[in-house]
Write an enzyme that holds these catalytic residues in place. Structure first.
Site, PDB file in Angstrom:
ATOM      1  N   SER A 205      -0.459  48.896  29.185  1.00  0.00           N
ATOM      2  CA  SER A 205      -1.469  47.964  29.699  1.00  0.00           C
ATOM      3  C   SER A 205      -2.200  48.501  30.925  1.00  0.00           C
ATOM      4  O   SER A 205      -3.392  48.259  31.096  1.00  0.00           O
ATOM      5  CB  SER A 205      -0.822  46.621  30.023  1.00  0.00           C
ATOM      6  OG  SER A 205      -0.245  46.045  28.879  1.00  0.00           O
ATOM      7  N   HIS A 251      -1.485  45.754  35.336  1.00  0.00           N
ATOM      8  CA  HIS A 251      -2.870  45.482  34.967  1.00  0.00           C
ATOM      9  C   HIS A 251      -3.804  45.703  36.165  1.00  0.00           C
ATOM     10  O   HIS A 251      -4.848  46.341  36.039  1.00  0.00           O
ATOM     11  CB  HIS A 251      -3.002  44.049  34.463  1.00  0.00           C
ATOM     12  CG  HIS A 251      -2.257  43.791  33.197  1.00  0.00           C
ATOM     13  ND1 HIS A 251      -2.456  42.664  32.420  1.00  0.00           N
ATOM     14  CD2 HIS A 251      -1.308  44.513  32.539  1.00  0.00           C
ATOM     15  CE1 HIS A 251      -1.661  42.699  31.363  1.00  0.00           C
ATOM     16  NE2 HIS A 251      -0.950  43.815  31.427  1.00  0.00           N
TER      17      HIS A 251
END
Length: 300
Positions: A205, A251
């Protein structure tokens, strides 16, 4: 005068009606310009500036007599990378690696235990023997390719394919790979810094959010409509902070790194392009290294 049978025939340059030679690529166009290398007549549409005089497109394309190798005249991407015959090759390789590691993790829990990102394990008051703080720095890298849930790898690989292919084509293979790996490492480093020492995390991610940030920078550089990418970014950030079980640190870290790297790649001035691009990537890597060292010092 007619030529006697059997005598050698010399190739004749095309002549225009006023006596000047015609461009060898555009018969009928008079020109007094010749290629400095092969001496064929060339018109203004065909001549390419060289260090001395002008050259024809064929001599430029092959690098003949220019003092440079043939690759010096190859077309370049927006970021200065070489245009590849297979522009999505690196993206496909990354997809294969992620899927292969996913299959290995599904076959053995040991793969997850050995490759996942964790600062220290077991937690206090036990004496930790595993984790990045205990010298297993490779976990910052290996966790980028590790997934357990089908939905997790499905979402990440779809993002890699949708975002990675166009970015690889726009940046070139080397710059694109640097963007992907540094974004992923930045996500791992930020997770290592913020998360609990015994919180394990994994997934691509961080790298995917880096590609998302880079896409926004590239679209802004090309003056494209920013609304689709802004909507996609907002939606992903909403999921990041509302869904449970998501390492939001990866993230955010990947997104910040991706934006910074992409800005240096696509906005570097042409005359200092390589220096600025390398310097940007080096600065991001240095920030990652400092983050890891600071966190390690606080845990040991």
């Amino acid at each position: 005068m007619d030529q006697a049978p059997g005598s050698p025939q010399e190739p004749q340059e095309p002549q225009a009606e006023h006596g000047l030679p015609s461009c060898y690529r555009h018969p009928g166009r008079e020109t007094g310009i010749r290629c400095a290398r092969c001496e064929r007549p060339i018109c203004t549409d065909c001549m390419v500036s060289a260090s001395v005089g002008f050259q024809c497109p064929e001599c430029v394309r092959t690098g003949s007599g220019t003092g440079h190798g043939p690759t010096a005249n190859q077309p370049r991407t927006l970021a200065g990378g070489a245009v590849a015959a297979h522009p999505h090759l690196v993206t496909k390789i990354l997809l294969v690696i992620n899927i292969a590691v996913f299959i290995a993790a599904a076959a053995s829990d040991r793969v997850v235990n050995e490759l996942a990102l964790i600062a220290q394990w077991p937690p206090a008051p036990f004496v930790p023997v595993d984790g990045v703080a205990e010298g297993q720095w490779y976990r910052l890298f290996t966790s980028m390719f590790l997934h357990q849930q089908v939905w997790h790898i499905a979402f990440n690989m779809l993002g890699l394919w949708w975002l990675g292919g166009p970015l690889e084509q726009a940046l070139g293979r080397v710059r694109y790979l640097a963007l992907y790996l540094l974004s992923g490492l930045a996500g791992s480093a930020f997770t290592y810094l913020i998360a609990s020492p015994n919180q394990a995390s994994l997934g691509a991610s961080g790298a995917i959010f880096g590609l998302l940030g880079a896409t926004a920078v590239l679209m802004r550089r090309l003056n494209y409509d920013m609304r689709p990418v802004i909507a996609l970014l907002a939606l992903n950030l909403l999921f990041t902070f509302t869904w449970s079980g998501i390492a939001w640190e990866a993230h955010v870290g990947g997104l910040i790194a991706g934006i910074a790297i992409a800005f240096g790649l696509v906005h570097a001035p042409r005359e200092r392009r390589n220096l600025v691009q390398f310097g940007t990537c080096a600065a991001v890597f240095l920030a990652i290294a400092v983050t890891v060292l600071v966190r390690t010092a606080s845990l040991t």
